[in-house]
Design a protein around this motif. Structure first.
Motif, PDB file in Angstrom:
ATOM      1  N   ILE A  11     -17.668  62.409   5.557  1.00 38.38           N
ATOM      2  CA  ILE A  11     -16.789  61.934   6.624  1.00 38.38           C
ATOM      3  C   ILE A  11     -16.425  60.476   6.349  1.00 38.38           C
ATOM      4  CG2 ILE A  11     -16.611  61.466   9.097  1.00 38.38           C
ATOM      5  CD1 ILE A  11     -18.518  63.815   9.571  1.00 38.38           C
ATOM      6  N   ILE A  12     -17.445  59.660   6.116  1.00 34.29           N
ATOM      7  CA  ILE A  12     -17.251  58.271   5.701  1.00 34.29           C
ATOM      8  C   ILE A  12     -18.179  58.026   4.535  1.00 34.29           C
ATOM      9  CG2 ILE A  12     -17.471  55.861   6.358  1.00 34.29           C
ATOM     10  CD1 ILE A  12     -16.932  56.695   9.232  1.00 34.29           C
ATOM     11  N   PRO A  13     -17.729  57.953   3.345  1.00 38.83           N
ATOM     12  CA  PRO A  13     -16.334  57.973   2.951  1.00 38.83           C
ATOM     13  C   PRO A  13     -15.764  59.396   2.930  1.00 38.83           C
ATOM     14  CG  PRO A  13     -17.686  57.789   0.992  1.00 38.83           C
ATOM     15  CD  PRO A  13     -18.615  57.746   2.183  1.00 38.83           C
ATOM     16  N   PHE A  14     -14.493  59.464   3.270  1.00 38.65           N
ATOM     17  CA  PHE A  14     -13.771  60.724   3.159  1.00 38.65           C
ATOM     18  C   PHE A  14     -13.047  60.726   1.831  1.00 38.65           C
ATOM     19  CE2 PHE A  14      -9.791  63.063   3.431  1.00 38.65           C
ATOM     20  CZ  PHE A  14     -10.285  64.326   3.708  1.00 38.65           C
ATOM     21  N   LEU A  15     -13.310  61.722   1.018  1.00 39.85           N
ATOM     22  CA  LEU A  15     -12.646  61.836  -0.271  1.00 39.85           C
ATOM     23  C   LEU A  15     -11.897  63.156  -0.309  1.00 39.85           C
ATOM     24  CD1 LEU A  15     -15.510  60.563  -2.577  1.00 39.85           C
ATOM     25  CD2 LEU A  15     -13.549  59.285  -1.713  1.00 39.85           C
ATOM     26  N   GLY A  16     -10.588  63.062  -0.285  1.00 43.20           N
ATOM     27  CA  GLY A  16      -9.764  64.269  -0.329  1.00 43.20           C
ATOM     28  C   GLY A  16      -9.932  64.993  -1.650  1.00 43.20           C
ATOM     29  N   LYS A  17      -9.909  66.297  -1.608  1.00 36.72           N
ATOM     30  CA  LYS A  17     -10.110  67.097  -2.819  1.00 36.72           C
ATOM     31  C   LYS A  17      -8.927  67.042  -3.767  1.00 36.72           C
ATOM     32  CE  LYS A  17     -13.265  70.117  -0.478  1.00 36.72           C
ATOM     33  NZ  LYS A  17     -13.495  71.339   0.221  1.00 36.72           N
ATOM     34  N   ASP A  18      -7.756  66.715  -3.252  1.00 38.11           N
ATOM     35  CA  ASP A  18      -6.562  66.707  -4.090  1.00 38.11           C
ATOM     36  C   ASP A  18      -6.149  65.299  -4.515  1.00 38.11           C
ATOM     37  OD1 ASP A  18      -5.908  65.994  -1.530  1.00 38.11           O
ATOM     38  OD2 ASP A  18      -3.993  67.045  -1.500  1.00 38.11           O
ATOM     39  N   SER A  19      -7.088  64.385  -4.517  1.00 38.99           N
ATOM     40  CA  SER A  19      -6.795  63.006  -4.898  1.00 38.99           C
ATOM     41  C   SER A  19      -6.517  62.902  -6.395  1.00 38.99           C
ATOM     42  CB  SER A  19      -7.967  62.105  -4.534  1.00 38.99           C
ATOM     43  OG  SER A  19      -7.733  60.797  -4.992  1.00 38.99           O
ATOM     44  N   ASP A  20      -5.482  62.146  -6.748  1.00 41.74           N
ATOM     45  CA  ASP A  20      -5.158  61.901  -8.154  1.00 41.74           C
ATOM     46  C   ASP A  20      -6.130  60.914  -8.786  1.00 41.74           C
ATOM     47  OD1 ASP A  20      -2.981  63.598  -7.963  1.00 41.74           O
ATOM     48  OD2 ASP A  20      -1.559  61.968  -7.588  1.00 41.74           O
ATOM     49  N   ASP A  21      -6.650  60.000  -7.968  1.00 40.85           N
ATOM     50  CA  ASP A  21      -7.540  58.958  -8.476  1.00 40.85           C
ATOM     51  C   ASP A  21      -8.730  58.790  -7.520  1.00 40.85           C
ATOM     52  OD1 ASP A  21      -8.745  56.807  -9.659  1.00 40.85           O
ATOM     53  OD2 ASP A  21      -6.957  55.528  -9.640  1.00 40.85           O
ATOM     54  N   PRO A  22      -9.781  59.592  -7.708  1.00 39.84           N
ATOM     55  CA  PRO A  22     -10.930  59.520  -6.793  1.00 39.84           C
ATOM     56  C   PRO A  22     -11.591  58.145  -6.759  1.00 39.84           C
ATOM     57  CG  PRO A  22     -11.136  61.404  -8.282  1.00 39.84           C
ATOM     58  CD  PRO A  22      -9.943  60.623  -8.715  1.00 39.84           C
ATOM     59  N   ALA A  23     -11.623  57.451  -7.882  1.00 37.69           N
ATOM     60  CA  ALA A  23     -12.243  56.123  -7.909  1.00 37.69           C
ATOM     61  C   ALA A  23     -11.458  55.146  -7.035  1.00 37.69           C
ATOM     62  CB  ALA A  23     -12.331  55.608  -9.338  1.00 37.69           C
ATOM     63  N   ALA A  24     -10.152  55.195  -7.108  1.00 32.14           N
ATOM     64  CA  ALA A  24      -9.312  54.319  -6.283  1.00 32.14           C
ATOM     65  C   ALA A  24      -9.456  54.679  -4.806  1.00 32.14           C
ATOM     66  CB  ALA A  24      -7.854  54.416  -6.713  1.00 32.14           C
ATOM     67  N   GLN A  25      -9.543  55.967  -4.523  1.00 34.32           N
ATOM     68  CA  GLN A  25      -9.717  56.405  -3.147  1.00 34.32           C
ATOM     69  C   GLN A  25     -11.061  55.914  -2.601  1.00 34.32           C
ATOM     70  OE1 GLN A  25      -9.675  60.639  -2.503  1.00 34.32           O
ATOM     71  NE2 GLN A  25      -9.152  60.397  -0.352  1.00 34.32           N
ATOM     72  N   MET A  26     -12.109  55.976  -3.410  1.00 37.04           N
ATOM     73  CA  MET A  26     -13.421  55.490  -2.987  1.00 37.04           C
ATOM     74  C   MET A  26     -13.381  53.985  -2.730  1.00 37.04           C
ATOM     75  SD  MET A  26     -16.539  55.869  -2.139  1.00 37.04           S
ATOM     76  CE  MET A  26     -17.026  57.489  -2.641  1.00 37.04           C
ATOM     77  N   MET A  27     -12.722  53.247  -3.594  1.00 42.52           N
ATOM     78  CA  MET A  27     -12.609  51.798  -3.404  1.00 42.52           C
ATOM     79  C   MET A  27     -11.863  51.472  -2.110  1.00 42.52           C
ATOM     80  SD  MET A  27     -14.357  50.332  -5.665  1.00 42.52           S
ATOM     81  CE  MET A  27     -13.828  48.657  -5.445  1.00 42.52           C
ATOM     82  N   GLU A  28     -10.828  52.223  -1.785  1.00 46.12           N
ATOM     83  CA  GLU A  28     -10.090  52.000  -0.549  1.00 46.12           C
ATOM     84  C   GLU A  28     -10.964  52.312   0.665  1.00 46.12           C
ATOM     85  OE1 GLU A  28      -6.989  51.137   2.153  1.00 46.12           O
ATOM     86  OE2 GLU A  28      -7.493  50.466   0.140  1.00 46.12           O
ATOM     87  N   GLN A  29     -11.729  53.395   0.598  1.00 50.16           N
ATOM     88  CA  GLN A  29     -12.642  53.739   1.690  1.00 50.16           C
ATOM     89  C   GLN A  29     -13.690  52.642   1.874  1.00 50.16           C
ATOM     90  OE1 GLN A  29     -12.982  56.827   3.706  1.00 50.16           O
ATOM     91  NE2 GLN A  29     -10.818  56.797   3.193  1.00 50.16           N
ATOM     92  N   ARG A  30     -14.197  52.116   0.775  1.00 48.55           N
ATOM     93  CA  ARG A  30     -15.186  51.036   0.832  1.00 48.55           C
ATOM     94  C   ARG A  30     -14.576  49.776   1.441  1.00 48.55           C
ATOM     95  NH1 ARG A  30     -19.916  50.660  -1.726  1.00 48.55           N
ATOM     96  NH2 ARG A  30     -19.359  52.342  -3.138  1.00 48.55           N
ATOM     97  N   ARG A  31     -13.335  49.487   1.085  1.00 49.71           N
ATOM     98  CA  ARG A  31     -12.640  48.306   1.615  1.00 49.71           C
ATOM     99  C   ARG A  31     -12.452  48.430   3.128  1.00 49.71           C
ATOM    100  NH1 ARG A  31      -8.136  46.625   3.504  1.00 49.71           N
ATOM    101  NH2 ARG A  31      -7.099  48.629   3.331  1.00 49.71           N
ATOM    102  N   VAL A  32     -12.001  49.592   3.580  1.00 49.07           N
ATOM    103  CA  VAL A  32     -11.778  49.813   5.013  1.00 49.07           C
ATOM    104  C   VAL A  32     -13.102  49.705   5.780  1.00 49.07           C
ATOM    105  CG1 VAL A  32     -11.070  51.538   6.725  1.00 49.07           C
ATOM    106  CG2 VAL A  32      -9.686  51.159   4.676  1.00 49.07           C
ATOM    107  N   PHE A  33     -14.180  50.254   5.207  1.00 55.16           N
ATOM    108  CA  PHE A  33     -15.496  50.152   5.832  1.00 55.16           C
ATOM    109  C   PHE A  33     -15.924  48.683   5.932  1.00 55.16           C
ATOM    110  CE2 PHE A  33     -20.197  50.378   5.648  1.00 55.16           C
ATOM    111  CZ  PHE A  33     -20.417  51.159   6.768  1.00 55.16           C
ATOM    112  N   TYR A  34     -15.723  47.921   4.883  1.00 49.83           N
ATOM    113  CA  TYR A  34     -16.070  46.505   4.868  1.00 49.83           C
ATOM    114  C   TYR A  34     -15.287  45.742   5.941  1.00 49.83           C
ATOM    115  CZ  TYR A  34     -16.488  41.684   3.341  1.00 49.83           C
ATOM    116  OH  TYR A  34     -16.720  40.340   3.304  1.00 49.83           O
ATOM    117  N   VAL A  35     -14.005  46.038   6.053  1.00 47.70           N
ATOM    118  CA  VAL A  35     -13.181  45.386   7.071  1.00 47.70           C
ATOM    119  C   VAL A  35     -13.741  45.677   8.460  1.00 47.70           C
ATOM    120  CG1 VAL A  35     -10.896  45.381   8.167  1.00 47.70           C
ATOM    121  CG2 VAL A  35     -11.082  45.258   5.686  1.00 47.70           C
ATOM    122  N   ALA A  36     -14.113  46.929   8.711  1.00 52.55           N
ATOM    123  CA  ALA A  36     -14.686  47.286  10.012  1.00 52.55           C
ATOM    124  C   ALA A  36     -15.970  46.500  10.267  1.00 52.55           C
ATOM    125  CB  ALA A  36     -14.955  48.787  10.076  1.00 52.55           C
TER     126      ALA A  36
END
Length: 79
Positions: A11-36
């Motif tokens: 759920i957090i992090p949420f990683l979509g199964k159809d992501s083209d770049d899972p590493a970039a998606q993980m970094m974005e999830q980490r960034r949003v969590f940090y901001v929160a």
């Protein structure tokens, strides 16, 4: 006061199964969590449920421990 609920792997992090770049998606999830986290001024509350029924976990995409069918896996961000 910042309250973050449902800090469950899947759920957090949420990683979509159809992501083209899972590493970039993980970094974005980490960034949003940090901001929160950094929005808290007086209090930060982090929470996750100890158990989620299997059917509900499947719907939400939450990871459960294999050995214990309804025990959740806490978000990796809590480490």
């Amino acid at each position: 006061i910042v309250i973050l609920l449902d800090l469950v792997e899947g759920i957090i992090p949420f990683l979509g199964k159809d992501s083209d770049d899972p590493a970039a998606q993980m970094m974005e999830q980490r960034r949003v969590f940090y901001v929160a986290l950094t929005r808290a001024r007086e209090m930060l509350l982090l929470s996750y449920p100890a158990k989620i029924p299997q059917a509900e976990a499947h719907k939400l995409g939450a990871r459960l421990r294999v050995k214990w069918r309804d025990d959740v896996v806490p978000s990796r961000f809590l480490q």
